[in-house]
Design a protein around this motif. Structure first.
Motif, short mmCIF file in Angstrom:
data_model
loop_
_atom_site.label_atom_id
_atom_site.label_comp_id
_atom_site.label_asym_id
_atom_site.label_seq_id
_atom_site.Cartn_x
_atom_site.Cartn_y
_atom_site.Cartn_z
N ASN A 97 0.88 -1.16 0.00
CA ASN A 97 0.00 0.00 0.00
C ASN A 97 0.92 1.22 0.00
N GLY A 98 1.45 1.57 -1.17
CA GLY A 98 2.43 2.65 -1.27
C GLY A 98 3.75 2.22 -0.64
N THR A 99 4.21 2.96 0.37
CA THR A 99 5.46 2.59 1.06
C THR A 99 5.17 1.75 2.30
N ILE A 100 3.90 1.45 2.52
CA ILE A 100 3.53 0.63 3.68
C ILE A 100 3.29 -0.81 3.22
N ILE A 101 3.96 -1.74 3.88
CA ILE A 101 3.76 -3.16 3.59
C ILE A 101 2.94 -3.73 4.74
N MET A 102 1.78 -4.28 4.40
CA MET A 102 0.90 -4.85 5.42
C MET A 102 1.09 -6.36 5.43
N LEU A 103 1.19 -6.92 6.63
CA LEU A 103 1.40 -8.35 6.80
C LEU A 103 0.26 -8.93 7.63
#
Length: 185
Positions: A97-103
């Motif tokens: 999500n853009g520069t955010i990596i969701m785990l």
């Protein structure tokens, strides 16, 4: 007159405490079905030409119980961080999500839980071996001591063995706690 023998038990205690701390760090990297920032500690990213821990290329957060996010500071590293997480063996599928990596942390199935308890057991066995090696070092120092009376040597050996037994018991307790946490549904 023989010089006074004094085994450095403080050093042995420090080394055994270090082994326990290392074991707890390894246990922290095991996924238990709950989100934890420490589960990403062993993951290294190939950043700027050298392996770098994830927490040095972005901010790791746990916004909810079943989600970990990594806010990558350098846009150029987002794909490298995502690749490192995929290849880490954690069994987590990163979402960008853009520069955010969701785990998102999936539920563990029974088979995966059993596998993780085996891995925890291997980590604990490694810690036991390290503690026994520290004991061996102490015993070797006692054996090599010049002019040490036999009863004094037995006293030191007994002290080293008692210390070793206490730390092995701490390792076993930590393993039991971690295995119970892993098997908890």
């Amino acid at each position: 007159m023989a010089e006074e023998f004094d085994l450095d038990t403080a050093d042995m205690t420090r080394r055994m405490d270090g082994t326990l701390a290392n074991l707890r760090t390894e246990f922290g990297s095991l996924r238990t079905g709950r989100a934890s920032a420490s589960m990403l500690e062993p993951v290294m990213v190939d950043a700027y030409g050298s392996p770098t821990p994830i927490n040095q290329v972005g901010t790791v957060n746990v916004p909810e119980p079943r989600m970990v996010t990594v806010n990558v500071w350098d846009k150029g590293l987002v794909s490298k961080v995502e690749k490192a997480i995929r290849e880490s063996g954690l069994g987590i599928n990163p979402q960008l999500n853009g520069t955010i990596i969701m785990l998102p942390i999936p539920e563990l199935n029974e088979e995966r839980r059993k596998d993780l308890t085996k891995v925890a057991g291997q980590y604990a066995e490694g810690a036991r071996v390290a503690i026994r090696n520290i004991r061996r070092d102490g015993m070797d120092k006692i054996k090599k001591a010049d002019g040490l009376a036999e009863d004094e040597a037995k006293m030191w050996e007994s002290e080293v063995q008692d210390m070793t037994d206490a730390y092995i018991k701490k390792v076993d307790q930590a393993l039991d706690d971690k295995q119970a946490e892993i098997m908890q549904v």
